[in-house]
Motif scaffolding. Structure first.
Motif, PDB file in Angstrom:
ATOM      1  N   LYS A 204       0.828  -1.212   0.000  1.00  0.00           N
ATOM      2  CA  LYS A 204       0.000   0.000   0.000  1.00  0.00           C
ATOM      3  C   LYS A 204       0.858   1.256   0.000  1.00  0.00           C
ATOM      4  CE  LYS A 204      -4.148  -1.896   2.236  1.00  0.00           C
ATOM      5  NZ  LYS A 204      -5.084  -1.756   3.378  1.00  0.00           N
ATOM      6  N   ILE A 205       1.916   1.227   0.808  1.00  0.00           N
ATOM      7  CA  ILE A 205       2.785   2.407   0.895  1.00  0.00           C
ATOM      8  C   ILE A 205       3.451   2.672  -0.445  1.00  0.00           C
ATOM      9  CG2 ILE A 205       4.908   3.289   1.927  1.00  0.00           C
ATOM     10  CD1 ILE A 205       4.067   1.992   4.539  1.00  0.00           C
ATOM     11  N   PHE A 206       3.988   1.611  -1.031  1.00  0.00           N
ATOM     12  CA  PHE A 206       4.696   1.822  -2.288  1.00  0.00           C
ATOM     13  C   PHE A 206       3.736   2.120  -3.430  1.00  0.00           C
ATOM     14  CE2 PHE A 206       8.029  -0.610  -0.020  1.00  0.00           C
ATOM     15  CZ  PHE A 206       9.029   0.347  -0.112  1.00  0.00           C
ATOM     16  N   ALA A 207       2.526   1.596  -3.348  1.00  0.00           N
ATOM     17  CA  ALA A 207       1.520   1.979  -4.342  1.00  0.00           C
ATOM     18  C   ALA A 207       1.199   3.464  -4.212  1.00  0.00           C
ATOM     19  CB  ALA A 207       0.254   1.135  -4.155  1.00  0.00           C
ATOM     20  N   ASN A 208       1.111   3.922  -2.949  1.00  0.00           N
ATOM     21  CA  ASN A 208       0.877   5.345  -2.712  1.00  0.00           C
ATOM     22  C   ASN A 208       2.060   6.176  -3.196  1.00  0.00           C
ATOM     23  OD1 ASN A 208      -0.365   7.643  -1.839  1.00  0.00           O
ATOM     24  ND2 ASN A 208       0.173   7.377   0.314  1.00  0.00           N
ATOM     25  N   ILE A 209       3.274   5.635  -2.939  1.00  0.00           N
ATOM     26  CA  ILE A 209       4.476   6.340  -3.409  1.00  0.00           C
ATOM     27  C   ILE A 209       4.478   6.429  -4.927  1.00  0.00           C
ATOM     28  CG2 ILE A 209       6.986   6.168  -3.587  1.00  0.00           C
ATOM     29  CD1 ILE A 209       7.024   5.021  -0.778  1.00  0.00           C
ATOM     30  N   GLU A 210       4.123   5.304  -5.568  1.00  0.00           N
ATOM     31  CA  GLU A 210       4.099   5.296  -7.030  1.00  0.00           C
ATOM     32  C   GLU A 210       3.062   6.292  -7.561  1.00  0.00           C
ATOM     33  OE1 GLU A 210       3.583   2.080 -10.689  1.00  0.00           O
ATOM     34  OE2 GLU A 210       3.239   1.487  -8.606  1.00  0.00           O
ATOM     35  N   LEU A 211       1.897   6.327  -6.894  1.00  0.00           N
ATOM     36  CA  LEU A 211       0.861   7.274  -7.308  1.00  0.00           C
ATOM     37  C   LEU A 211       1.340   8.703  -7.147  1.00  0.00           C
ATOM     38  CD1 LEU A 211      -2.015   7.905  -8.211  1.00  0.00           C
ATOM     39  CD2 LEU A 211      -2.730   7.718  -5.815  1.00  0.00           C
ATOM     40  N   GLN A 212       1.945   8.982  -5.972  1.00  0.00           N
ATOM     41  CA  GLN A 212       2.453  10.332  -5.738  1.00  0.00           C
ATOM     42  C   GLN A 212       3.582  10.676  -6.695  1.00  0.00           C
ATOM     43  OE1 GLN A 212       3.488  10.578  -1.607  1.00  0.00           O
ATOM     44  NE2 GLN A 212       1.370  10.536  -0.907  1.00  0.00           N
ATOM     45  N   GLN A 213       4.428   9.673  -7.002  1.00  0.00           N
ATOM     46  CA  GLN A 213       5.508   9.921  -7.944  1.00  0.00           C
ATOM     47  C   GLN A 213       4.954  10.225  -9.336  1.00  0.00           C
ATOM     48  OE1 GLN A 213       8.201   6.661  -8.401  1.00  0.00           O
ATOM     49  NE2 GLN A 213       9.803   7.891  -9.318  1.00  0.00           N
ATOM     50  N   ARG A 214       3.899   9.461  -9.715  1.00  0.00           N
ATOM     51  CA  ARG A 214       3.271   9.713 -11.010  1.00  0.00           C
ATOM     52  C   ARG A 214       2.652  11.107 -11.035  1.00  0.00           C
ATOM     53  NH1 ARG A 214      -0.192   6.017 -10.819  1.00  0.00           N
ATOM     54  NH2 ARG A 214       1.215   4.342 -11.459  1.00  0.00           N
ATOM     55  N   GLN A 215       2.010  11.471  -9.923  1.00  0.00           N
ATOM     56  CA  GLN A 215       1.435  12.817  -9.845  1.00  0.00           C
ATOM     57  C   GLN A 215       2.525  13.882  -9.894  1.00  0.00           C
ATOM     58  OE1 GLN A 215      -0.815  12.666  -6.209  1.00  0.00           O
ATOM     59  NE2 GLN A 215      -2.578  11.653  -7.158  1.00  0.00           N
ATOM     60  N   LEU A 216       3.650  13.578  -9.219  1.00  0.00           N
ATOM     61  CA  LEU A 216       4.762  14.530  -9.233  1.00  0.00           C
ATOM     62  C   LEU A 216       5.341  14.675 -10.633  1.00  0.00           C
ATOM     63  CD1 LEU A 216       6.723  16.322  -7.647  1.00  0.00           C
ATOM     64  CD2 LEU A 216       8.124  14.304  -7.221  1.00  0.00           C
ATOM     65  N   ILE A 217       5.448  13.525 -11.346  1.00  0.00           N
ATOM     66  CA  ILE A 217       5.964  13.584 -12.720  1.00  0.00           C
ATOM     67  C   ILE A 217       5.011  14.385 -13.601  1.00  0.00           C
ATOM     68  CG2 ILE A 217       6.460  12.197 -14.763  1.00  0.00           C
ATOM     69  CD1 ILE A 217       7.486  10.014 -12.893  1.00  0.00           C
ATOM     70  N   ASP A 218       3.698  14.121 -13.442  1.00  0.00           N
ATOM     71  CA  ASP A 218       2.718  14.865 -14.226  1.00  0.00           C
ATOM     72  C   ASP A 218       2.786  16.354 -13.901  1.00  0.00           C
ATOM     73  OD1 ASP A 218       1.927  12.489 -15.325  1.00  0.00           O
ATOM     74  OD2 ASP A 218       0.196  12.218 -13.994  1.00  0.00           O
ATOM     75  N   SER A 219       2.918  16.655 -12.607  1.00  0.00           N
ATOM     76  CA  SER A 219       3.011  18.059 -12.200  1.00  0.00           C
ATOM     77  C   SER A 219       4.277  18.697 -12.762  1.00  0.00           C
ATOM     78  CB  SER A 219       2.992  18.171 -10.680  1.00  0.00           C
ATOM     79  OG  SER A 219       1.797  17.649 -10.141  1.00  0.00           O
ATOM     80  N   THR A 220       5.391  17.912 -12.739  1.00  0.00           N
ATOM     81  CA  THR A 220       6.649  18.432 -13.271  1.00  0.00           C
ATOM     82  C   THR A 220       6.545  18.692 -14.766  1.00  0.00           C
ATOM     83  OG1 THR A 220       7.879  17.204 -11.587  1.00  0.00           O
ATOM     84  CG2 THR A 220       9.114  17.989 -13.485  1.00  0.00           C
ATOM     85  N   GLU A 221       5.927  17.723 -15.482  1.00  0.00           N
ATOM     86  CA  GLU A 221       5.754  17.915 -16.923  1.00  0.00           C
ATOM     87  C   GLU A 221       4.862  19.114 -17.212  1.00  0.00           C
ATOM     88  OE1 GLU A 221       4.275  14.239 -18.341  1.00  0.00           O
ATOM     89  OE2 GLU A 221       6.238  13.223 -18.326  1.00  0.00           O
ATOM     90  N   THR A 222       3.791  19.232 -16.428  1.00  0.00           N
ATOM     91  CA  THR A 222       2.911  20.391 -16.608  1.00  0.00           C
ATOM     92  C   THR A 222       3.645  21.692 -16.325  1.00  0.00           C
ATOM     93  OG1 THR A 222       1.000  19.052 -15.937  1.00  0.00           O
ATOM     94  CG2 THR A 222       0.747  21.443 -15.870  1.00  0.00           C
ATOM     95  N   LEU A 223       4.459  21.671 -15.252  1.00  0.00           N
ATOM     96  CA  LEU A 223       5.218  22.868 -14.913  1.00  0.00           C
ATOM     97  C   LEU A 223       6.245  23.193 -15.993  1.00  0.00           C
ATOM     98  CD1 LEU A 223       5.809  25.040 -12.799  1.00  0.00           C
ATOM     99  CD2 LEU A 223       7.406  23.466 -11.701  1.00  0.00           C
ATOM    100  N   GLN A 224       6.903  22.147 -16.516  1.00  0.00           N
ATOM    101  CA  GLN A 224       7.862  22.386 -17.592  1.00  0.00           C
ATOM    102  C   GLN A 224       7.163  22.948 -18.827  1.00  0.00           C
ATOM    103  OE1 GLN A 224       9.699  18.559 -18.085  1.00  0.00           O
ATOM    104  NE2 GLN A 224      11.226  18.909 -16.473  1.00  0.00           N
ATOM    105  N   HIS A 225       5.977  22.383 -19.113  1.00  0.00           N
ATOM    106  CA  HIS A 225       5.218  22.891 -20.259  1.00  0.00           C
ATOM    107  C   HIS A 225       4.824  24.351 -20.050  1.00  0.00           C
ATOM    108  CE1 HIS A 225       2.588  22.782 -23.731  1.00  0.00           C
ATOM    109  NE2 HIS A 225       1.572  23.188 -22.980  1.00  0.00           N
TER     110      HIS A 225
END
Length: 402
Positions: A204-225
């Motif tokens: 559960k923790i690592f699934a949450n980490i993966e979700l947060q990491q995916r959200q962070l990547i999406d946020s980073t890509e959005t910010l870069q865009h």
């Protein structure tokens, strides 16, 4: 906030793992101590007592009975026989005392008491034999058959006790194996449960980490865009979508220095819409903005190489920087731009040179040297633009000298 929640979950995971390991260690310690205690009981309560009991029977046979038989056959003297009987009895008492010193269960006391009474009775018998041997007046002869019966009796009695000890040892061994198997199953059970809990929580923790990491990547890509769009907006003219004066200053300085290093020609052109003020007065500013956008579109379509840079410098004035080309092709490119804009056939009744929208272009193509300042090229292009306007507009004035 999410980072704090993740740290808390990891902390809980570590606490659960630590608690589980502590429980496993405690259970293991208790069971090991039980196994050790049972081993002590098995060894000290069964194996060593068996040795002592066997030594007692050997003493009766080898020391006492043998000495009396040898005395009866006159192989040893009276004193030697008496001494051996005394030593044998002392050894039997010591072995029996050592046997009694071990822990005894209540159910075996009957066997022990009976054996002790037989030993005491036989001790009394051998004491009488010793007295008889040492007595000068032997009115009563020594019966060897009685000796054999007494030794056989004590031998049977002791062996009954040995059989009981063997049975107890097998019983203790069975209990030991049962406790060992139970302890092993408990350890395996707790280990499986704890590992399952840890793995479930970790998943559960690592699934949450993966979700947060995916959200962070999406946020980073959005910010870069967004940063890219912001950067493009800061370098782009909002009306024409061409590069603005700010980016012109950056590109002009960069390409000038690159031409200075490489020894290749540097081309700069200035473009001005002819009689644009009259165009605005005639058709209005909205139509004037459309004309600026049309000119910008022509520049984009004509200048498509990676080293071509069109700019809107301000108002109706545009700038062009060309790299990796020669002066002949640069002049031809300027003429092509002028023709393409004229071919738009945008009506311009206020123009004094044509009834269509036209442009004047002044350009410079030169290989920079360290003695040439950057502003000199801009000044020369501006001078050539002025010359094109003075000569009648709707033309290109291009030079290769300052």
């Amino acid at each position: 906030m999410e980072s704090l929640k993740l740290k808390s979950k990891l902390l809980y995971l570590l606490l659960i793992v630590g608690f589980g390991l502590g429980v496993i260690g405690l259970i293991g310690y208790i069971n090991i101590q039980n196994i050790k205690r049972n081993m002590d009981t098995l060894y000290f309560g069964s194996l060593i007592p068996l040795t002592e009991l066997n030594s007692i029977t050997e003493t009766y046979n080898n020391d006492l009975a043998s000495s009396i038989y040898r005395w009866s056959n006159q192989l040893i003297s009276d004193e030697q026989a008496a001494e051996k009987i005394s030593l044998g009895l002392d050894r039997i008492n010591q072995l029996w005392a050592a046997y009694l010193a071990h822990e005894k269960r209540p159910e075996e006391l009957a066997y022990v008491n009976y054996t002790e009474s037989q030993i005491q009775s036989l001790e009394k018998y051998f004491s009488e034999v010793r007295t008889l041997i040492t007595s000068p007046d032997r009115t009563h002869p020594l019966s060897l058959s009685t000796l054999d019966d007494n030794v056989r009796l004590i031998h049977d009695t002791v062996h009954q006790l040995i059989a009981y000890e063997n049975a107890s040892a097998r019983y203790e061994h069975a209990i030991l194996l049962t406790q060992y198997e139970n302890a092993l199953m408990q350890l395996i059970f707790f280990l499986v449960v704890i590992l399952a809990l840890v793995m479930g929580l970790a998943w559960k923790i690592f699934a949450n980490i993966e979700l947060q990491q995916r959200q962070l990547i999406d946020s980073t890509e959005t910010l870069q865009h967004l940063n890219l769009k912001l950067e493009q907006a800061s370098y782009t003219d909002s009306l024409t979508a061409l590069y603005n004066r700010r980016y012109f200053n950056i590109v002009y300085e960069r390409e000038f220095k690159r031409s200075l290093r490489s020894g290749k020609p540097f081309v700069f052109m200035m473009l001005d819409i002819d009689f644009f003020k009259q165009y605005n007065d005639t058709y209005g500013h909205l139509q004037g903005d459309s004309a600026l956008q049309a000119v910008a579109k022509v520049l984009k379509m004509t200048l498509q190489r990676p080293g071509d840079y069109p700019f809107r410098l301000g108002g109706e004035e545009f700038g062009i920087i060309l790299t990796d080309t020669d002066c002949k092709n640069a002049k031809m490119m300027g003429e092509k731009i002028r023709e393409n804009i004229e071919n738009l056939k945008i009506e311009h009744k206020g123009s004094k040179v044509s009834q269509l929208l036209s442009v004047s272009i002044g350009g410079i193509c030169i290989v920079p040297t360290v003695h040439i300042g950057e502003d000199a090229l801009i000044h020369t292009a501006d001078t050539n633009l002025y010359a094109a306007k003075k000569r009648g507009r709707n033309q290109v004035v291009f030079t290769s000298k300052l």
